[in-house]
Scaffold this motif. Structure first.
Motif, short mmCIF file in Angstrom:
data_model
loop_
_atom_site.label_atom_id
_atom_site.label_comp_id
_atom_site.label_asym_id
_atom_site.label_seq_id
_atom_site.Cartn_x
_atom_site.Cartn_y
_atom_site.Cartn_z
N VAL A 136 0.86 -1.17 0.00
CA VAL A 136 0.00 0.00 0.00
C VAL A 136 0.91 1.23 0.00
O VAL A 136 1.73 1.40 0.91
N VAL A 137 0.78 2.06 -1.03
CA VAL A 137 1.67 3.22 -1.20
C VAL A 137 0.87 4.51 -1.11
O VAL A 137 -0.25 4.60 -1.63
N LEU A 138 1.42 5.49 -0.43
CA LEU A 138 0.81 6.81 -0.33
C LEU A 138 1.65 7.80 -1.11
O LEU A 138 2.87 7.88 -0.93
N TYR A 139 1.00 8.54 -2.03
CA TYR A 139 1.68 9.51 -2.89
C TYR A 139 1.16 10.92 -2.60
O TYR A 139 -0.02 11.11 -2.32
N LEU A 140 2.05 11.89 -2.71
CA LEU A 140 1.67 13.30 -2.68
C LEU A 140 1.66 13.81 -4.12
O LEU A 140 2.61 13.58 -4.87
N VAL A 141 0.59 14.50 -4.51
CA VAL A 141 0.47 15.02 -5.86
C VAL A 141 0.83 16.50 -5.87
O VAL A 141 0.19 17.31 -5.19
N VAL A 142 1.87 16.84 -6.61
CA VAL A 142 2.33 18.23 -6.71
C VAL A 142 2.46 18.57 -8.19
O VAL A 142 3.39 18.13 -8.87
N GLY A 143 1.50 19.34 -8.70
CA GLY A 143 1.50 19.66 -10.13
C GLY A 143 1.41 18.38 -10.95
O GLY A 143 0.51 17.57 -10.77
N ARG A 144 2.38 18.17 -11.83
CA ARG A 144 2.41 16.97 -12.66
C ARG A 144 3.12 15.81 -11.97
O ARG A 144 3.20 14.71 -12.51
N TRP A 145 3.64 16.05 -10.78
CA TRP A 145 4.43 15.05 -10.09
C TRP A 145 3.57 14.24 -9.12
O TRP A 145 2.72 14.77 -8.43
N ARG A 146 3.81 12.94 -9.08
CA ARG A 146 3.21 12.06 -8.07
C ARG A 146 4.36 11.45 -7.28
O ARG A 146 5.09 10.58 -7.76
N ILE A 147 4.54 11.93 -6.05
CA ILE A 147 5.74 11.63 -5.27
C ILE A 147 5.44 10.58 -4.20
O ILE A 147 4.59 10.81 -3.33
N PRO A 148 6.10 9.41 -4.23
CA PRO A 148 5.91 8.42 -3.17
C PRO A 148 6.34 8.98 -1.82
O PRO A 148 7.42 9.56 -1.70
N TRP A 149 5.48 8.83 -0.80
CA TRP A 149 5.80 9.37 0.52
C TRP A 149 6.03 8.26 1.54
O TRP A 149 6.98 8.30 2.31
#
Length: 269
Positions: A136-149
């Protein structure tokens, strides 16, 4: 963004205890930054696959230290980017929760020297017909970026479900983010349980989540019977109304499949 990336690379290199390990880290980063779809060690032109394998599996370096540096850099980028794009009202931060399966190949398909990873045996399980390591992965969405947190491994039946693990990850989001932004959780049908949705609501976050078309309304109908998007409905198991909508997903056979989504925040159709 380029200056931020350069600073991050220099900070990560400073964590490496030897020059040899710094060179290996540079080779690994180079594979990813080339973005040619070949990030595996055997594609490196400057280091051998065995050297990079030793770097990842044997050499001692601070994993926790790397995670702290990367997260600190991510927070800096998120705060700067979202505040620049959302002046006035408190901006939204989109957070994706997703279940990813690392499929384990059958023994007949495994390449020689690929390793058996015996320490992972207790983590390999079957979920929705897929055998492998379920994360189970949580991502932060910043503009066009989807960053694994952050992430958690689902350990099989009798352990916390993927939805419960996802809720734990959301609860551990930094207060630096949850106090400065309105949080919008995005998740698919696998996280559409009443427990998960109530948990999001309790945290005072909003959510857009996929649910099954067979989900039942308080009046006894199912969601498949609805024909108007954007209306407020009451689902069995939820103590508050949600906004309903849908879209059509084209499958491999060319057929369109109706996918239902609900929003805890009132949205226009």
């Amino acid at each position: 963004m380029l200056a931020t990336a350069q600073e991050l690379v220099y900070n990560l290199k400073d964590l490496m205890p030897t020059r040899y390990q710094k060179n290996n880290l540079e080779a690994m980063l180079g594979l990813f930054l080339e973005a040619q779809g070949h990030p595996l060690p055997e594609y490196s032109k400057s280091k051998s696959a065995s050297a990079l394998s030793r770097f990842l599996n044997i050499n001692a370096w601070s994993t926790r230290g790397m995670i702290r540096i990367i997260r600190s850099q991510i927070l800096e980028v998120v705060l700067r980017t979202l505040f620049e794009s959302g002046r006035g009202r408190r901006p939204f931060l989109q957070v994706i929760v997703d279940l990813t399966t690392l499929v384990r190949a059958a023994p007949s398909l495994a390449k020689e020297k690929c390793g058996k990873f015996k320490k992972f045996e207790d983590l390999i399980s079957v979920y929705n017909g897929k055998r492998g390591l379920h994360i189970v992965v949580l991502y932060l969405v910043v503009g066009r970026w989807r960053i694994p947190w952050s992430f958690r491994v689902w350990r099989g039946k009798g352990t916390p479900s993927p939805a419960q693990l996802g809720l734990k990850l959301i609860k551990r989001l930094p207060k630096l983010l949850t106090k400065r932004f309105k949080v919008m959780i995005l998740a698919d049908t696998g996280f559409g349980s009443a427990e998960f949705i109530h948990g999001i609501r309790k945290l005072k976050h909003h959510a857009i989540i996929g649910v099954a078309v067979s989900r039942t309304l308080d009046d006894g109908r199912s969601l498949r019977h609805l024909h108007k998007q954007g209306q407020q409905v009451s689902l069995v198991g939820l103590n508050f109304p949600v906004t309903i909508s849908w879209y059509y997903l084209k499958r491999d056979n060319g057929r369109l499949e109706k996918r239902i989504i609900i929003s805890t925040l009132t949205l226009k159709s």
